[in-house]
Design a protein around this motif. Structure first.
Motif: not given
Ligand code: ATP
Length: 339
Positions: A21, A26, A45-52
């Motif tokens: 992004f 991510a 951890p939160s923000g590690c990219g797993k949801s992406t």
């Molecule tokens: P959480 O459990 O908090 O959702 P996560 O491990 O699932 O965290 P992601 O949501 O995949 O993490 O986010 C990974 C990185 O990508 C983060 O830095 C987040 O800010 C960024 N990110 C995710 N979606 C977008 C988007 N649509 N636009 C810009 N940045 C994004």
């Protein structure tokens, strides 16, 4: 990378997938395979990219590099609804104006399944998720846990070839979450569902999955069966994430080092790894102590190792500056390769 699986030609296969992004990477070169009927959890951890990563598999997020394949077929350009994957999120997003059965049969209706077929399948699924006979209930009258059971039934109804779950239990309170995690594992096993499960909760990941992957800063650090991940984390970063607080050279324990640990290996210790035991081979000096749920937590100084955590079970609580004998609990000690 540890756990860079070989291609299988069946199930899900990710090869060097990257999602960015702007300046944020991510998901960073992630490769992994999920075999048919296997459940893989991604923990981080939160923000590690797993949801992406999960969204990229679903087709909800375009990938910048790499390939996502199902049964050998590249899914690039295949839209979400044509992938044959099911999705389940934290908030099950049930349709509030439909009853339980109406929610569960939704995907079947979309697929053109006839009424009798839908009814039979809804009955089967409600039984599977423990909600038999509740088909006529309004979803608003259900508890949070029941609503997630309905959402699970709805996502399983069309028999998805892969179920993608993103923190499906994290809105529920702890006790309920534990119970539902156990039920979910059982349901996925019984239905031989292939699944990718994303969570930040260790217990949940280890309860549900056959293999657990640890992610950080977009990278998949290690993926392995639970037991192997606990006992043999790939490096200190993974071990720390799993709760190992101290790292000591195995050689420093001499004959007391766990079986299977070479002299050059490193041991990862948790507060439960060293236990006060009158017959223990290791000698330590108590530096500090505090009460814990199952006894007393200690900080002990061990010559040649330094200060590490230990635990004194029951009522035998050593005083400050006491010399104690300790034994190592191999089941809660990690063995890491030399750094
Ligand atoms: P959480 O459990 O908090 O959702 P996560 O491990 O699932 O965290 P992601 O949501 O995949 O993490 O986010 C990974 C990185 O990508 C983060 O830095 C987040 O800010 C960024 N990110 C995710 N979606 C977008 C988007 N649509 N636009 C810009 N940045 C994004």
């Amino acid at each position: 990378m540890t756990g860079h699986d070989g291609a299988t030609g069946s199930g899900l296969e990710l090869r060097e997938v990257a999602v960015t992004f702007g300046a944020t990477t991510a998901v960073d070169d992630v490769s992994l395979c999920i075999e048919p009927a296997e459940v893989v959890a991604l923990l981080g951890p939160s923000g590690c990219g797993k949801s992406t990563l999960l969204r990229a598999v679903a087709g909800l997020e375009p990938t910048d590099r790499g390939t996502v394949r199902w049964a050998g077929t590249d899914l690039r350009g295949v839209p979400v609804h044509r992938r044959g994957f099911g999705l389940l999120f934290q908030d099950g997003q049930l349709f509030p104006h439909r009853d339980v059965a109406g929610n569960v049969e939704f995907g079947l209706r979309m697929a053109g399944v006839k009424r009798a077929g839908r009814q039979a399948r809804v009955g089967e699924l409600l039984e599977l998720v423990g909600l038999s006979g509740r088909g006529g209930r309004r979803v608003a009258s259900l508890s949070g846990g029941e609503q997630q059971r309905v959402a699970l039934a709805r996502s399983l109804a069309p028999r998805p070839r892969l179920l993608l779950l993103d923190e499906p239990l994290s809105a529920l309170d702890r006790g309920l979450r534990e119970r539902l995690a156990t039920d979910l594992r059982e349901i996925l096993r019984r239905t031989s569902t292939t699944a990718l499960y994303v969570t930040h909760d260790h217990d949940e990941a280890f309860t549900i999955a056959d293999r657990v992957g640890v992610m950080d800063h977009g990278r998949l650090l290690q993926i392995a069966p639970a037991e192997q991940l606990w006992r043999r984390p790939a490096d200190e970063q993974v071990a720390q994430f799993l709760g190992y607080d101290w790292f000591v050279p195995a050689s420093a324990l001499g004959a007391a080092r766990p079986r299977g640990a070479g002299p050059d290996d490193v041991l990862g210790l948790r507060p439960e790894s060293l236990v006060v035991d009158a017959d223990g081979p290791i000698i330590g000096l108590v530096v500090d102590r505090h009460r814990t749920r199952g006894g007393t937590g200690l900080l002990v100084h061990i010559d040649g190792i330094g200060t590490v955590g230990a635990r004194a079970p029951g009522t035998a609580v050593p005083g400050p500056a006491a010399r104690v004998r300790l034994r190592l609990e191999p089941a809660v000690t990690a063995v890491l390769p030399p750094a």
